[in-house]
Enzyme design. Sequence first.
Site, PDB file in Angstrom:
ATOM      1  N   ASP A 103     -34.892  -0.425  30.798  1.00  0.00           N
ATOM      2  CA  ASP A 103     -34.782   0.483  29.854  1.00  0.00           C
ATOM      3  C   ASP A 103     -36.490   1.128  29.603  1.00  0.00           C
ATOM      4  O   ASP A 103     -37.303   0.449  30.031  1.00  0.00           O
ATOM      5  CB  ASP A 103     -34.025   0.254  28.701  1.00  0.00           C
ATOM      6  CG  ASP A 103     -34.845  -0.853  27.773  1.00  0.00           C
ATOM      7  OD1 ASP A 103     -36.025  -1.379  28.331  1.00  0.00           O
ATOM      8  OD2 ASP A 103     -34.166  -1.387  26.817  1.00  0.00           O
ATOM      9  N   SER A 104     -36.408   2.102  28.815  1.00  0.00           N
ATOM     10  CA  SER A 104     -37.919   2.663  28.974  1.00  0.00           C
ATOM     11  C   SER A 104     -38.654   2.269  27.503  1.00  0.00           C
ATOM     12  O   SER A 104     -39.674   2.508  27.337  1.00  0.00           O
ATOM     13  CB  SER A 104     -37.847   4.002  28.859  1.00  0.00           C
ATOM     14  OG  SER A 104     -37.053   4.641  27.359  1.00  0.00           O
ATOM     15  N   GLY A 105     -37.829   1.500  26.596  1.00  0.00           N
ATOM     16  CA  GLY A 105     -38.421   1.054  25.408  1.00  0.00           C
ATOM     17  C   GLY A 105     -38.166   2.228  24.200  1.00  0.00           C
ATOM     18  O   GLY A 105     -38.260   1.900  23.170  1.00  0.00           O
ATOM     19  N   GLY A 106     -37.579   3.033  24.440  1.00  0.00           N
ATOM     20  CA  GLY A 106     -37.189   4.282  23.793  1.00  0.00           C
ATOM     21  C   GLY A 106     -36.235   3.787  22.504  1.00  0.00           C
ATOM     22  O   GLY A 106     -36.367   4.032  21.229  1.00  0.00           O
ATOM     23  N   GLN A 149     -29.654  13.219  25.783  1.00  0.00           N
ATOM     24  CA  GLN A 149     -29.482  13.194  24.741  1.00  0.00           C
ATOM     25  C   GLN A 149     -28.818  14.390  23.667  1.00  0.00           C
ATOM     26  O   GLN A 149     -28.606  15.240  24.749  1.00  0.00           O
ATOM     27  CB  GLN A 149     -30.938  12.862  23.904  1.00  0.00           C
ATOM     28  CG  GLN A 149     -31.355  11.400  24.248  1.00  0.00           C
ATOM     29  CD  GLN A 149     -30.889  10.308  23.577  1.00  0.00           C
ATOM     30  OE1 GLN A 149     -29.877  10.459  23.069  1.00  0.00           O
ATOM     31  NE2 GLN A 149     -31.365   9.184  23.986  1.00  0.00           N
ATOM     32  N   GLY A 202     -27.845   8.101  23.378  1.00  0.00           N
ATOM     33  CA  GLY A 202     -27.665   8.366  22.009  1.00  0.00           C
ATOM     34  C   GLY A 202     -26.241   8.016  21.429  1.00  0.00           C
ATOM     35  O   GLY A 202     -25.774   8.746  20.456  1.00  0.00           O
ATOM     36  N   ASP A 215     -23.996  -1.279  29.872  1.00  0.00           N
ATOM     37  CA  ASP A 215     -24.696  -2.364  29.438  1.00  0.00           C
ATOM     38  C   ASP A 215     -24.499  -2.582  28.111  1.00  0.00           C
ATOM     39  O   ASP A 215     -24.455  -1.651  27.150  1.00  0.00           O
ATOM     40  CB  ASP A 215     -26.249  -2.223  29.943  1.00  0.00           C
ATOM     41  CG  ASP A 215     -26.898  -1.497  28.727  1.00  0.00           C
ATOM     42  OD1 ASP A 215     -27.598  -2.190  27.901  1.00  0.00           O
ATOM     43  OD2 ASP A 215     -26.783  -0.167  28.756  1.00  0.00           O
ATOM     44  N   CYS A 263      -7.604 -16.575  32.270  1.00  0.00           N
ATOM     45  CA  CYS A 263      -8.750 -16.199  32.742  1.00  0.00           C
ATOM     46  C   CYS A 263      -9.209 -17.685  33.740  1.00  0.00           C
ATOM     47  O   CYS A 263      -8.965 -18.694  33.447  1.00  0.00           O
ATOM     48  CB  CYS A 263     -10.023 -16.781  31.594  1.00  0.00           C
ATOM     49  SG  CYS A 263     -11.670 -16.170  32.217  1.00  0.00           S
ATOM     50  N   HIS A 323     -18.170 -17.152  29.503  1.00  0.00           N
ATOM     51  CA  HIS A 323     -16.904 -16.515  29.624  1.00  0.00           C
ATOM     52  C   HIS A 323     -16.870 -15.097  29.153  1.00  0.00           C
ATOM     53  O   HIS A 323     -16.232 -14.241  29.921  1.00  0.00           O
ATOM     54  CB  HIS A 323     -16.271 -17.452  28.419  1.00  0.00           C
ATOM     55  CG  HIS A 323     -14.719 -16.830  28.201  1.00  0.00           C
ATOM     56  ND1 HIS A 323     -13.681 -16.763  29.077  1.00  0.00           N
ATOM     57  CD2 HIS A 323     -14.345 -16.060  27.287  1.00  0.00           C
ATOM     58  CE1 HIS A 323     -12.679 -15.983  28.514  1.00  0.00           C
ATOM     59  NE2 HIS A 323     -13.078 -15.436  27.314  1.00  0.00           N
TER      60      HIS A 323
END
Length: 380
Positions: A96-99, A193, A220, A270, A308, A339
């Site tokens: 990611d960019s840190g934003g 955004q 956002g 993510d 599972c 898990h």
Amino acid sequence: MTNYPITYRLIKKEKHTGARLGEIITPHGTFPTPMFMPVGTQATVKTQSPEELKEIGSGIILSNTYHLWLRPGDELIARAGGLHKFMNWDQAILTDSGGFQVYSLADSRNITEEGVTFKNHLNGSKMFLSPEKAISIQNNLGSDIMMSFDECPQFYQPYDYVKKSIERTSRWAERGLKAHRRPHDQGLFGIVQGAGFEDLRRQSAADLVSMDFPGYSIGGLAVGESHAEMNAVLDFTTPLLPENKPRYLMGVGAPDSLIDGVIRGVDMFDCVLPTRIARNGTCMTSEGRLVVKNAKFAEDFTPLDHHCDCYTCQHYTRAYLRHLLKADETFGMRLTSYHNLYFLVNLMKQVRQAILDDNLLEFRQDFLERYGYNSSSRNF
């Protein structure tokens, strides 16, 4: 035609929804989509080894630019040969960019046209992050997929504020493109955004699409809005993005949100959710969330999830997991984290099969009922 380091290949569209089955080709391998990406904030997915992540089927993981910049430092990682070598991960990495981290520091930041000044959360020192600096850090990290530096406005911010914010984010995106030193082996995504405003999302998407990024992120969201509001934004935003490029919904990891995002044409997701809740003993199962630390599981010698196939469920009982977590044993956190990650990566595998079979809506209905979601409150 531009040669991108990141390419998307469409395999099939689902007949009844906007869902798409595909794959993303990166300098460190190809992964199928839709895909959930585990988050390795500090160059590690908490408690999991790279070998375990490969067993789970994670063809790509996420790392955090802000945190790695502060510790151990992007230049140190560059000297180590880049993030892949530093953390011994030979598959794809997204940074990611840190934003978003700057967004999270709302009380201690100041945003200007040049960038953002904020306090280092580790030692309180004054820091400055600009679009150029965010790109430079990610170039040093050597991730396969990078993010443009953006501002993530709160979902309920006033219209005028959000309008100024997206216009600045577009200017920052252009500056980031110019600063990008490694366009041949690192794909830079633009981030759309606009909070909940359709015309601003449209404006943001148009700006970024005109810059011809290899892929696009939808930012956002998952910042306090309702499930219905998120779906509404995706309904009018995803169609604005090119069909021949990846679409990434940032920070989303709840099972129903993953499925509903896929229905709207999203390829990548993510979230820290599965590992964060796992460390507190909350496990995702085919029949809903289960808090394995609860007293009622003290003598329950059955698996976490009977349906599972993961290592945890094949080898350990609820009673044993409860004991480990109550005793603050790290092994318990490892097993529950494994898990939960397996559950979400496998959910995406099932979703891909449902797209192939053209029955994603039926799959969604069946999953929501089994998981315990109230379908009527999860309209799409």
